[in-house]
Design an enzyme around this catalytic site. Structure first.
Site, PDB file in Angstrom:
ATOM      1  N   GLY A   1      40.562  36.526  51.931  1.00  0.00           N
ATOM      2  CA  GLY A   1      40.935  35.760  50.829  1.00  0.00           C
ATOM      3  C   GLY A   1      40.706  36.668  49.502  1.00  0.00           C
ATOM      4  CB  THR A   2      38.988  39.827  48.690  1.00  0.00           C
ATOM      5  OG1 THR A   2      39.743  40.663  49.521  1.00  0.00           O
ATOM      6  CG2 THR A   2      37.727  39.555  49.231  1.00  0.00           C
ATOM      7  N   GLY A   3      42.056  38.980  48.160  1.00  0.00           N
ATOM      8  CA  GLY A   3      43.240  39.263  47.568  1.00  0.00           C
ATOM      9  C   GLY A   3      43.841  38.003  46.638  1.00  0.00           C
TER      10      GLY A   3
END
Length: 1153
Positions: free
Chosen positions: A835-837
């Protein structure tokens, strides 16, 4: 306008006294010595002080009490007798060669006798018994004694005696002419006095005396003549002050001043652009390339200037008619329309400049240096300093593009200048003794200007709103206390709204356009001396039209403001930080982000990550779900693969019409500030989203083109790429692909390095909105995390016992169509990256919703995600290869909690977890993660000169903490620690708030010693603790990850533990014996061992001074912490400069080794 430096008020063209020096009461140009004496700055100050003395102005206004005028007549009659004696003495001193002057002096003597007869006539008319005024007051006696002393001195010639008498004659002529010009239609009981002293008959007397002075001046030293002239003028002012008249007190509650062409000798906008041109040209390779680029940019500048001039001329020809011959009634409707059109034009022209990119390339500090060279109007800085020292809240406002440059220009003569923080302004938050600048600022990314502007004060409407906000703030804070007047000083069309809103709007300068606007709008302009004595009484100036007052110089304004009427108001001062609105609340509403993305049942990515990120960033998130996925930790790619081959077993795609229905429901009810898109799994959904946005006119759009996951799996079907490029990217404010996604958007282009990322950003930018279609072009952020190599090199080095390789970094590329920015941060090795993006794009959207510009939003968002990664490292959530992160680390730090639980279990404490339990395994992982925290990236700050305050030193030198810190910062101190051991918390908090204001104005961090509560209460930048204070790990949890934490140590073991506990730097010592406090001396060898044992910077402390600081730097320190060597010095700024020079020299020497 008057000649530069000439004492005069700007007379209206209709005034009968606008004909020349004699009509204005000034010395003739042929009176060389007399004119030189009159123009002396000290004499001018006295002349203007007399003109704006409440007694003189009341005389002109007709409001002087009879008692005061009667006393004045009596005292003046007594003085004139001595004046006659002076002329008699001058006649006696005439040498044989000066006998021809006897006739002129005799005529002057008769003039005094006539004046005495005039006073006798006044006495009869006013019923004054002159015999009752035979006893002079102290001021009259001082003046008489001065004349007697000069006349009785056998060494005085005619010139010396006349030099002591001419000031009285000339001053009365000048005052009467100025009052007659200011009140041409006055008809009151003192009108005859004004007419008598402004008559042609009287005006011949000072001219005749000046002719005598000029002819005889060669026989006397000029300095002696000047001394007599100055003293006589001073005594005249004292004579007025001694009369029994007390004008209504006039406190000043607010002073606001325009900058360009008001404070400055010329407009400074060109200096900003010239600085940008030189900065950009200097980056070219070789002198020929630099010259060519400079010539190209100069051509661009000439076009901008020419375009602005022609467009402005056309606009004014359309909206500003010539004034009518006769005065017109005030036309607020016309003025409002004019200001609106002018403001729109100024904003549009700023957009043209930004669009040109000419302001890009400037490095931080360049404009400050340029500002130091700006020529200021004579007397401006002195007035601002006088106002600040008198406790008057003072603002300088400017439509200039660089507040940094404005501040440097104002600080040239030691004036304390701070920059207004955020969007809020407060008249009660001006730091005592300082001036606050409110202006635009260039947008910087890192140290380089992007070419954009942080727009804060662009036009006339903005200036008007700023003054209104300050006045409202004053009204709210008054709480029944005495009110004062507001003063605005300016001289341009953009100043008209605040000029007419202030109690006293003062024009200074020669701008003809602002006077034309006033004439057309029906605004009256009068000489400043015509201003009512009581400006706070609305009835005293409630004419049908607003009235502005015109001053001839800053010296005249100072005389007007700081006359005997001025009284100081009791101020309740609050800090700028205290009064600032919460960052998350913008323009009185909760900021909103609409996230359009898929749902992640595991909670790590998609709309779940969007919601958590927005909440952590202080923004409310709404959602429109595009797909429901069955996934856990990092399994979305697998789910999509199954969906691509087996239908809807793991993913349910929401119909496009239902996606649009969700958007419509949210937008029609709550609206939004920014839209963020994530996973749009089909072309039809992309088109539906774009159609709804276009239909509603929403253009603030963050596009996260979710095509490839962090793990490399495909997340969208065929056709989505073309749909994104065709329908969504043309609407985007910023698009945020990772490297694989950028490759897919560009038809499989290979991107393997930084150059490839740049080329990809440039190519993607072409799909975004162009300048001709939107207010701002699209930004492209290409994330470089996929280009970071693995840990094999570090592992091999560890196995072979070699030094570890340099820390790995992640570099992203940000591009706005003109400027490139490389954003580099340390790489964090962790499996918790799911979920970093999504999180980064949502954080950008959240910051945009709060009002940040794009570059600032990206920088803040990257910092947030980097901290999330750091605080999620090795967090045991799920079994997948890409595990979720802890978005709410600031609320619940699970890593630290689990680590603590693991330590307790190993110690055999009560509640020990079973060895086979999942929680025990998680705890063991966290213990290992905690042991690896030496890889934590510390908060950085410049530690070269670390100043620690000392109450005893400050008390011995009669300084407050804030005053002492201000002096230290003047010398280049880079970080300040506030240390107070023996005062109450409330008092400490007040002192900390005051010191914080000083530090913030210079961009220097403030750390609080020991008191975490005080640091958090005032919003300080960090805390420093000792070994006997709260444990460093506890303090880190209390202050969060983004504040600076320093720890005092004496041994390498303490240093290592402090680093593990989250310290950003260490203070090691005492290195040398010290008189500040008892402390064990560790010496240079132990200091070097401490520096070698940790990866965070160390500052030396204890007995450190300029003479030995270099030794500690050579031992490995990043700087020196000093107490008495700075704050115990007579000149702290000089002491700080010497220390900084010693540290810099040693750092350069160490780097060269």
């Amino acid at each position: 306008m008057p000649l530069p430096g000439e004492v005069s008020v700007c007379l209206r063209q209709t005034s009968p006294f606008a004909m020349g020096p004699m009509g204005a009461g000034l010395p003739s140009g042929s009176s060389a010595v007399a004119l030189r004496l009159f123009r002396d700055p000290e004499v001018q100050s006295s002349v203007l002080a007399a003109l704006h003395h409440p007694f003189v102005r009341a005389l002109g206004l007709g409001s002087l009490s009879r008692e005061a005028f009667q006393c004045y007549i009596g005292q003046d009659a007594f003085f004139l007798k001595s004046f006659a004696e002076g002329y008699a003495a001058a006649i006696q001193r005439c040498t044989p060669g000066q006998q021809h002057l006897v006739g002129a002096l005799s005529e002057l003597l008769r003039g005094v006798q006539d004046e005495l007869k005039l006073h006798e006539g006044y006495a009869v008319e006013w019923g004054v018994d002159l015999s009752q005024h035979q006893q002079p007051n102290s001021s009259t006696q001082a003046y008489v004694d001065f004349l007697h002393q000069v006349a009785a001195d056998p060494n005085e010639g005619v010139a010396g005696i006349v030099a002591a008498m001419v000031p009285c004659l000339r001053l009365y002529a000048y005052l009467a002419c100025q009052l007659a010009a200011a009140f041409p239609f006055a008809d009151h009981e003192y009108t005859e006095w004004v007419r008598s002293y402004s008559s042609a008959e009287y005006l011949r007397l000072p001219s005749k005396a000046e002719a005598v002075l000029d002819e005889t001046s060669d026989s006397e030293p000029y300095d002696k003549l000047l001394h007599h002239y100055r003293r006589a003028m001073q005594l005249e002012v004292q004579f007025f002050s001694a009369q029994p008249y007390r004008a209504p007190p006039r406190p000043i509650s607010l002073l606001v001043v325009d900058f360009d062409d008001t404070c400055t000798a010329s407009d400074s906008s060109g200096l900003v652009m010239q600085t940008a041109i030189e900065a950009t040209a200097a980056q070219a390779d070789g002198s020929e390339a630099q010259a060519a680029l400079r010539a190209e940019l100069q051509g661009q500048l000439q076009w901008l200037v020419s375009n602005y001039a022609s467009q402005r001329q056309s606009l004014l020809a359309e909206i500003l008619p010539e004034p009518e011959d006769e005065a017109t009634d005030f036309d607020m409707g016309w003025l409002g329309d004019f200001i609106d059109r002018l403001s729109e034009f100024d904003k549009e022209m700023n957009g043209v400049v930004v669009e040109s990119g000419i302001l890009g390339g400037i490095k931080k500090g360049m404009l400050a240096r340029a500002g130091e060279s700006i020529t200021m109007q004579d007397g401006c800085l002195q007035l601002l300093k006088q106002a600040a020292e008198a406790g008057i809240p003072t603002y300088v406002v400017s439509v200039n593009w660089s507040a940094e440059m404005v501040r440097a220009a104002l600080a040239q003569q030691g004036l304390s200048v701070v920059l207004a923080e955020g969007e809020d302004v407060s008249a009660t938050a001006v730091p005592p003794g300082s001036v606050v600048v409110c202006a635009n600022e260039l947008e910087y990314f890192g140290d380089t200007a992007t070419g954009n502007i942080k727009r804060r004060c662009e036009c006339a409407a903005d200036k008007g709103r700023l003054l209104d906000d300050l006045l409202l703030d004053l009204a709210a804070a008054r709480e029944g206390r005495e009110a004062g007047i507001s003063v605005y000083i300016g001289d341009s069309m953009t100043d008209v709204p605040p000029l007419i809103s202030a109690d006293a709007g003062i024009l200074v300068g020669g701008n003809s356009l602002v006077r034309q606007v006033a004439a057309v709008a029906g605004i009256d302009i009068r000489p400043l001396v015509a201003a009512p004595l009581d400006l706070s009484n609305q009835e005293s100036h409630a004419d049908e039209a607003p009235v502005l007052y015109e001053a001839g110089s800053w010296a005249e304004i100072a005389a007007f403001l700081f006359n005997p009427q001025l009284v100081r108001l009791q101020r309740r001062t609050t800090s700028l930080r205290e009064r600032a609105a919460p960052q998350a609340v913008v323009q009185g509403k909760v900021p909103l982000v609409l996230a359009i993305a898929g749902s992640d049942s595991g909670g790590g990515a998609g709309v779940q990550a969007d919601i958590k990120t927005c909440m952590a960033c202080g923004v409310y998130a709404t959602t429109a779900v595009t797909a429901l996925t069955a996934q856990a930790s990092g399994s979305l790619g697998w789910a999509m693969a199954r969906w691509n081959t087996q239908g809807v077993a793991a993913v349910h795609v929401v119909p496009p019409e239902f996606v649009r229905a969700q958007m419509a429901a949210v937008l029609s009810d709550m609206g939004t500030d920014v839209v963020k898109t994530g996973m749009l799994p089909t072309p039809e959904i992309v088109e539906a989203v774009a159609a709804e946005l276009q239909e509603r006119g929403l253009v603030r759009l963050v596009v996260d083109p979710v095509l490839v996951s962090t793990s490399g799996d495909a997340l969208a079907v065929s056709g989505v790429v073309e749909a994104l490029k065709t329908h969504l990217l043309p609407l985007a404010t910023i698009v945020t692909p990772n490297v694989p996604e950028a490759s897919k958007l560009l038809d499989g282009r290979s991107i393997t390095d930084l150059a490839g990322m740049r080329a990809a950003a440039e190519a993607l930018h072409r799909y975004g909105p162009q300048a001709s279609q939107a207010a701002a072009p699209c930004w492209v952020l290409i994330k470089g995390g996929h280009l970071v190599e693995g840990d094999e090199e570090a592992e091999v080095a560890a196995e072979l016992g070699l030094a570890p390789p340099p820390p790995r970094v992640v570099t992203d590329v940000l591009f706005d169509g003109r400027s490139w920015f490389e954003l580099t941060e340390p790489h964090i090795s962790t499996g918790n990256t799911h979920g970093t993006g999504c999180s980064l794009a949502s954080a950008i959207a959240a910051e945009l919703a709060k009002g940040a510009d794009v570059a600032t939003a990206v920088k803040r968002a990257k910092k947030y995600v980097w901290r999330v990664l750091e605080r999620s490292r090795d967090l045991p959530l799920g079994q997948g290869s890409q595990r979720p992160m802890n978005h709410g680390y600031a609320i619940a730090d699970w890593s630290a909690d689990l680590a603590a639980a693991g330590v307790a279990a190993e110690d055999g404490a009560d509640g020990q977890l079973p060895e086979c339990s999942h929680a025990a395994e998680a705890a063991r992982e966290q213990v290992e993660a905690a042991a690896a925290r030496r890889n934590r990236i510390p908060n950085s700050c410049d530690l070269r000169v670390y100043a620690v305050t000392d109450p005893r030193c400050n008390a011995a030198n009669g300084r407050s903490n804030a005053e002492a810190v201000q002096l230290a910062l003047d010398g280049g101190v880079t970080v300040v620690q506030l240390r107070e051991k023996d005062i109450e918390g409330g008092v400490f908090m007040e002192q900390a708030a005051a010191v914080l204001e000083v530090c913030r104005s210079r961009g220097v961090p403030l750390l609080i010693n020991d008191r975490v509560d005080v640091a958090l209460a005032v919003g300080a930048d960090g805390v420093h603790v000792g070994q006997g204070d709260l444990p460093a790990a506890t303090v880190r949890r209390m202050i969060g990850p983004d504040r600076i934490l320093g720890v005092s140590v004496k041994t390498p073991e303490q240093a290592v533990q402090a680093e593990l506990d989250g310290a950003d730097y260490l203070g090691a010592g005492a290195v040398f014996p010290t008189g500040t406090k008892e402390s064990e001396v560790i010496g240079l060898q132990q200091l070097a061992a401490i520096c070698q044992s940790v990866g965070i910077p160390v500052v030396s402390i204890g007995g450190v001074k300029a003479s030995n600081a270099g030794e500690t730097v050579l031992a490995g320190c990043a700087g020196a912490a000093v107490v008495s060597d700075i704050f115990g010095a007579e000149r702290p700024a000089d002491a700080a400069r010497q220390l900084l020079a010693a540290v810099d020299t040693a750092l350069a020497q160490r780097q060269g080794q």
